[in-house]
Scaffold this active site. Structure first.
Site, PDB file in Angstrom:
ATOM      1  CE  LYS A  54      -3.760   1.763   3.027  1.00  0.00           C
ATOM      2  NZ  LYS A  54      -4.561   1.375   4.226  1.00  0.00           N
ATOM      3  CB  SER A 128      -7.728   3.098   3.450  1.00  0.00           C
ATOM      4  OG  SER A 128      -6.849   2.492   4.396  1.00  0.00           O
ATOM      5  CB  SER A 152      -7.939  -0.178   6.110  1.00  0.00           C
ATOM      6  OG  SER A 152      -8.662   1.001   6.378  1.00  0.00           O
TER       7      SER A 152
END
Length: 579
Positions: A54, A128, A152
């Site tokens: 990420k 996210s 997330s």
């Protein structure tokens, strides 16, 4: 999913999101591809595996943007977790899109575009860590890293039919990870199977004295018990999604069949703790994470992320201490549940939303997706999201198993058993699950067996007995149930089968059964063969002990013949000239 062996894309680029004419491209999942991927060790524990991270996790020489171009910087060093994975032999292929500054649970809050659901591009992927989940679910890499503050690392897993492992806080170093709320954050792992996620966890974990929230945390290494109690919230909300509600009911039943006993738990303190994350002074930690940048460049932050972070400015130190004290009090109340249960079961996400629906009401619908996730890190629990089913509309449904801090490997043991009992493919690839693998770090146990009582076509010499013997089961004894059951011949069943129904005291008979013993690792595949209206539940024997056994749904017996007077299936068949 097979290990990735193809050559990575040799371009480095910033994603702009799928265009209107390419709704299924998934282009917005990637932000940067490494060109070429750094050479990896060939002898490490993760040798041959590819991964992505990420884009709030540092990779040396690659921009860290947190999905905000104005914030971007190029780090000199990779995050500790990235370094450890590369040293273990994994090959890093690139960085993935996210909800800006890791603020969101839906995957639409990025200037680079919304990341679509891997099963239907009209729907959100979850966030996210949206891009990290998508590239695993679509088979582009073997595993990926996300982060998890409010869910997330779990919501995107549940919405994309993959595993999301949210470790106990401090187990994986967060040095080199841009925090969302530093005291609550975790680096999380996405993988197609639980066993792979645990391999990654073992390579990534370790105390880091330069990370203020790192902990030298011992993990429980005993296997999860074969007979267990699992908590179910006493109030459940699916926001009008009947398919999700049905899928969760099926998950409860599957855990019953695996030896679990559901226990209703008071969800109020968990829900109140969850609300504190955004609706109290605790939100100030999100502002603190990027305060210098935000104060100078607030207009560069997308809405509603901007409004959420800005709300942290209104609180003073006394407000934060008050919120922390309230959280501790709620934690004391909630922790009482562990005296009654071994794990807590919740839906990973209570519903699916389309991208258009999320954009129409981005705050309320995002909050809904976190209905069962926000409290976990606040209360210092471990959690594992595993796939559970594919709904009638083709969208995935996932469950989350939650345990006390340090229970990560035990949750993985149960989670793998559950995942493999579903028969689901890996992500959106259509590739079947591999055979279950040992959970890395879990102490090997002496072979564990499950006792199961059979009453009909699985009896010795009967047509389905081979389903027991081919799984290494052996017959322990012949006996009878307590006088609390009635037996029915099910109409139109092939081969002929009976249905056993528990009834009120005084209204039943003793019914002949055989008790078999089966290795626990074979039990899930056995249960998966049982057709409706039959199911596995707890059967009370005449000696007052209880074992797993075949029961029947009452509504299926309307036209069935009551054969209880014969005392058993074999005796009934003998009266019909069959055996």
């Amino acid at each position: 999913m097979p290990q990735t062996t193809t050559t990575p894309d040799t371009t480095t680029y910033a994603a702009t999101g799928p265009s209107a004419g390419e709704p299924h491209s998934g282009a917005a999942a990637w932000l940067h591809r490494l060109a070429p991927a750094p050479a990896a060790r060939q002898d490490g524990d993760l040798a041959g595996l590819s991964f992505a991270v990420k884009d709030n996790i540092d990779v040396a020489g690659v921009p860290t943007t947190a999905a905000c171009p104005a914030f971007a910087f190029v780090p000199d060093q990779s995050a500790v977790v990235v370094q450890r994975l590369i040293e273990a032999g994994a090959s890093l292929w690139g960085k993935t899109n996210l909800d800006q500054f890791a603020c969101g649970l839906n995957g639409t809050r990025s200037p680079h575009g919304a990341v679509p659901n891997a099963f239907d591009a009209r729907y959100v992927s979850g966030g996210s860590s949206s891009g990290s989940a998508y590239v695993v679910a679509s088979g582009q890499v073997d595993f990926s890293l996300g982060t998890d503050t409010a869910g997330s690392g779990r919501v995107p897993a549940g919405l994309n039919n993959i595993v999301g492992l949210k470790p106990s806080k401090g187990l994986i170093s967060a040095r080199g990870v841009l925090p969302a709320a530093q005291s609550v954050d975790c680096v999380s792992i996405f993988a197609p199977t639980v066993a792979m996620a645990c391999r990654v966890l073992q390579a990534a974990r370790g105390y880091d004295r330069l990370d203020p929230y790192s902990r030298a945390l011992p993990l429980i290494d005993r296997p999860f018990p074969t007979a267990f109690r699992f908590g179910v919230p006493d109030r459940l909300e699916f926001f009008g999604d009947a398919q999700a509600e049905q899928a969760f009911a099926a998950a409860v039943q599957r855990l019953r069949e695996m030896g679990g006993e559901p226990v209703a738990i008071d969800y109020r303190p968990l829900a109140e703790a969850a609300a504190l994350l955004y609706e109290s002074a605790l939100v100030a930690e999100r502002y603190a994470a990027i305060r210098p940048f935000f104060d100078a460049s607030e207009a560069e932050v997308v809405e509603p992320v901007r409004g959420i972070i800005a709300s942290g400015r209104q609180y003073g130190a006394a407000d934060v201490f008050a919120a922390q004290t309230r959280l501790r009090a709620l934690g004391q109340q909630a922790d009482a549940m562990w005296e009654r249960i071994d794990t807590l079961l919740v839906p990973t996400a209570p519903t699916h939303y389309t991208i258009a629906q999320m954009r129409d009401d981005p705050v309320a619908r995002n909050r809904n997706l976190g209905a069962y996730t926000n409290f976990v890190n606040l209360l210092d629990y471990a959690a594992l999201s595993v796939p559970s089913s594919l709904r009638e509309d083709g969208l995935p449904f996932g469950i989350t198993l939650i345990g006390p801090c340090g229970s990560d490997l035990q949750l993985a043991d149960l989670g793998q058993r559950y995942h493999h009992a579903t028969g689901l493919p890996q992500g959106a690839t259509g590739v079947p699950l591999p055979a279950p693998q040992p959970i890395a770090g879990l102490a090997p146990a002496a072979q564990v067996f499950v006792q199961v009582a059979v009453v009909g076509a699985h009896l010795s010499g009967m047509p389905l007995n081979g389903q027991l013997t081919e799984r290494g089961a052996r017959r322990l004894r012949q006996t009878v149930t307590a006088p609390e059951y009635r037996l029915y011949a099910l109409p139109d069943s092939t081969p002929p089968k009976p249905g056993l129904l528990r009834v009120e005291a005084g209204a039943g008979h003793r019914i002949a059964v055989e008790v078999w013993e089966m290795p626990i690792e074979a039990y899930g595949s056995f249960v998966a063969l049982i057709p409706s209206p039959l199911a596995i539940g707890r059967i009370r024997l005449d000696d007052r002990t209880e074992v797993q056994g075949f029961l029947c749904e009452a509504q299926a017996l309307g036209h069935a013949e009551d054969i209880s007077r014969h005392g058993g299936w074999r005796a009934y068949l003998e009266t019909r000239g069959a055996s």
